[in-house]
Design a protein around this motif. Structure first.
Motif, PDB file in Angstrom:
ATOM      1  N   ASP A  46       0.844  -1.181   0.000  1.00 46.90           N
ATOM      2  CA  ASP A  46       0.000   0.000   0.000  1.00 46.90           C
ATOM      3  C   ASP A  46       0.887   1.242   0.000  1.00 46.90           C
ATOM      4  OD1 ASP A  46      -2.331   1.491   0.073  1.00 46.90           O
ATOM      5  OD2 ASP A  46      -2.854   0.975   2.127  1.00 46.90           O
ATOM      6  N   LEU A  47       0.310   2.359  -0.394  1.00 45.34           N
ATOM      7  CA  LEU A  47       0.984   3.653  -0.347  1.00 45.34           C
ATOM      8  C   LEU A  47      -0.056   4.661   0.116  1.00 45.34           C
ATOM      9  CD1 LEU A  47       3.413   5.540  -1.046  1.00 45.34           C
ATOM     10  CD2 LEU A  47       2.390   5.758  -3.314  1.00 45.34           C
ATOM     11  N   ARG A  48       0.207   5.352   1.216  1.00 43.94           N
ATOM     12  CA  ARG A  48      -0.761   6.303   1.766  1.00 43.94           C
ATOM     13  C   ARG A  48      -0.065   7.603   2.127  1.00 43.94           C
ATOM     14  NH1 ARG A  48      -2.834   2.356   6.247  1.00 43.94           N
ATOM     15  NH2 ARG A  48      -0.737   1.640   5.904  1.00 43.94           N
ATOM     16  N   ALA A  49      -0.718   8.694   1.801  1.00 42.11           N
ATOM     17  CA  ALA A  49      -0.214  10.021   2.154  1.00 42.11           C
ATOM     18  C   ALA A  49      -0.747  10.423   3.529  1.00 42.11           C
ATOM     19  CB  ALA A  49      -0.677  11.039   1.109  1.00 42.11           C
ATOM     20  N   PHE A  50      -0.090  11.413   4.127  1.00 37.29           N
ATOM     21  CA  PHE A  50      -0.541  12.034   5.362  1.00 37.29           C
ATOM     22  C   PHE A  50      -1.089  13.406   5.000  1.00 37.29           C
ATOM     23  CE2 PHE A  50       2.234   8.781   6.816  1.00 37.29           C
ATOM     24  CZ  PHE A  50       1.833   8.450   8.097  1.00 37.29           C
ATOM     25  N   LEU A  51      -2.333  13.688   5.362  1.00 40.59           N
ATOM     26  CA  LEU A  51      -2.964  14.961   5.044  1.00 40.59           C
ATOM     27  C   LEU A  51      -3.176  15.790   6.302  1.00 40.59           C
ATOM     28  CD1 LEU A  51      -5.722  13.906   2.486  1.00 40.59           C
ATOM     29  CD2 LEU A  51      -3.367  14.598   2.069  1.00 40.59           C
ATOM     30  N   PRO A  52      -3.084  17.116   6.154  1.00 41.77           N
ATOM     31  CA  PRO A  52      -3.297  17.994   7.305  1.00 41.77           C
ATOM     32  C   PRO A  52      -4.779  18.235   7.566  1.00 41.77           C
ATOM     33  CG  PRO A  52      -2.816  19.313   5.375  1.00 41.77           C
ATOM     34  CD  PRO A  52      -2.706  17.872   4.953  1.00 41.77           C
ATOM     35  N   GLY A  55      -6.412   4.868   0.254  1.00 39.58           N
ATOM     36  CA  GLY A  55      -6.584   5.464   1.565  1.00 39.58           C
ATOM     37  C   GLY A  55      -5.527   6.507   1.866  1.00 39.58           C
ATOM     38  N   PHE A  56      -5.690   7.146   3.004  1.00 38.02           N
ATOM     39  CA  PHE A  56      -4.735   8.146   3.476  1.00 38.02           C
ATOM     40  C   PHE A  56      -4.878   8.273   4.982  1.00 38.02           C
ATOM     41  CE2 PHE A  56      -8.658  10.366   2.628  1.00 38.02           C
ATOM     42  CZ  PHE A  56      -8.803  11.205   3.717  1.00 38.02           C
ATOM     43  N   PHE A  57      -3.879   8.913   5.595  1.00 40.45           N
ATOM     44  CA  PHE A  57      -3.930   9.250   7.007  1.00 40.45           C
ATOM     45  C   PHE A  57      -4.275  10.726   7.134  1.00 40.45           C
ATOM     46  CE2 PHE A  57      -0.960   5.617   7.224  1.00 40.45           C
ATOM     47  CZ  PHE A  57      -1.635   4.845   8.160  1.00 40.45           C
ATOM     48  N   LEU A  58      -5.219  11.041   7.993  1.00 43.90           N
ATOM     49  CA  LEU A  58      -5.564  12.419   8.322  1.00 43.90           C
ATOM     50  C   LEU A  58      -4.918  12.727   9.662  1.00 43.90           C
ATOM     51  CD1 LEU A  58      -7.332  14.913   7.552  1.00 43.90           C
ATOM     52  CD2 LEU A  58      -9.082  13.917   9.052  1.00 43.90           C
ATOM     53  N   GLN A  59      -4.185  13.824   9.707  1.00 46.59           N
ATOM     54  CA  GLN A  59      -3.476  14.195  10.927  1.00 46.59           C
ATOM     55  C   GLN A  59      -4.129  15.389  11.609  1.00 46.59           C
ATOM     56  OE1 GLN A  59       0.989  14.175  10.509  1.00 46.59           O
ATOM     57  NE2 GLN A  59       0.374  14.778   8.452  1.00 46.59           N
ATOM     58  N   ASP A  60      -4.097  15.410  12.904  1.00 44.93           N
ATOM     59  CA  ASP A  60      -4.508  16.584  13.666  1.00 44.93           C
ATOM     60  C   ASP A  60      -3.294  17.509  13.729  1.00 44.93           C
ATOM     61  OD1 ASP A  60      -5.775  18.425  15.238  1.00 44.93           O
ATOM     62  OD2 ASP A  60      -5.802  17.180  17.047  1.00 44.93           O
ATOM     63  N   GLU A  95      -7.113   6.952   9.890  1.00 46.76           N
ATOM     64  CA  GLU A  95      -6.964   6.416   8.538  1.00 46.76           C
ATOM     65  C   GLU A  95      -8.340   6.385   7.885  1.00 46.76           C
ATOM     66  OE1 GLU A  95      -5.149   2.557   6.249  1.00 46.76           O
ATOM     67  OE2 GLU A  95      -6.310   2.210   8.066  1.00 46.76           O
ATOM     68  N   PHE A  96      -8.387   6.864   6.628  1.00 40.99           N
ATOM     69  CA  PHE A  96      -9.606   6.827   5.833  1.00 40.99           C
ATOM     70  C   PHE A  96      -9.334   6.036   4.566  1.00 40.99           C
ATOM     71  CE2 PHE A  96     -10.541  10.296   8.606  1.00 40.99           C
ATOM     72  CZ  PHE A  96     -11.919  10.273   8.750  1.00 40.99           C
TER      73      PHE A  96
END
Length: 125
Positions: free
Chosen positions: A8-14, A48-53, A41-42
């Motif tokens: 898998d490859l997932r980005a981290f989003l702000p 998918g991607f990671f949403l960060q706080d 993670e969504f």
């Protein structure tokens, strides 16, 4: 030398407001599959991607994602019916536009991340 396998490859989003962004992505059709301390993670389909706080304006304003779909018109109708613009301050949704790379629908999330929802052009053999 043979490359090792990948899964898998997932980005981290702000997220400017973590709670608002989580609600936005759920309303857009993503499924939250995991949530930890200040990160979630969504996924949608196989992507998918990671949403960060975490939020940094310059990064958010220059962050882009590309979601390839078979039917941009259907996605445009879905995004409009979800009333994302009305429900989430700062969200923008374009009309689909034809470009050399296909038909593109632009969606800005509440933090300013720009999504390119893309229907690739069909090729004639």
């Amino acid at each position: 030398m043979e490359l090792p396998a990948t899964l898998d490859l997932r980005a981290f989003l702000p997220a400017k407001d973590f709670g608002v962004s989580k609600k936005f992505y759920a309303a857009m059709g993503f499924t939250k599959t995991w949530e930890g301390d200040r990160m979630a993670e969504f996924r949608i389909g196989h992507s998918g991607f990671f949403l960060q706080d975490y939020y940094q304006e310059a990064w958010a304003q220059n962050c882009m994602m590309n979601l390839v779909v078979p039917d941009v018109a259907a996605w445009h109708a879905h995004v409009r019916s979800a009333k994302l613009v009305e429900a989430f301050p700062g969200v923008k949704v374009s009309e689909p536009t034809v470009q050399p790379v296909g038909i593109i629908l632009y969606v800005h999330d509440p933090a300013g991340v720009l999504w390119h929802i893309q229907q690739r052009p069909t090729t004639v053999d």
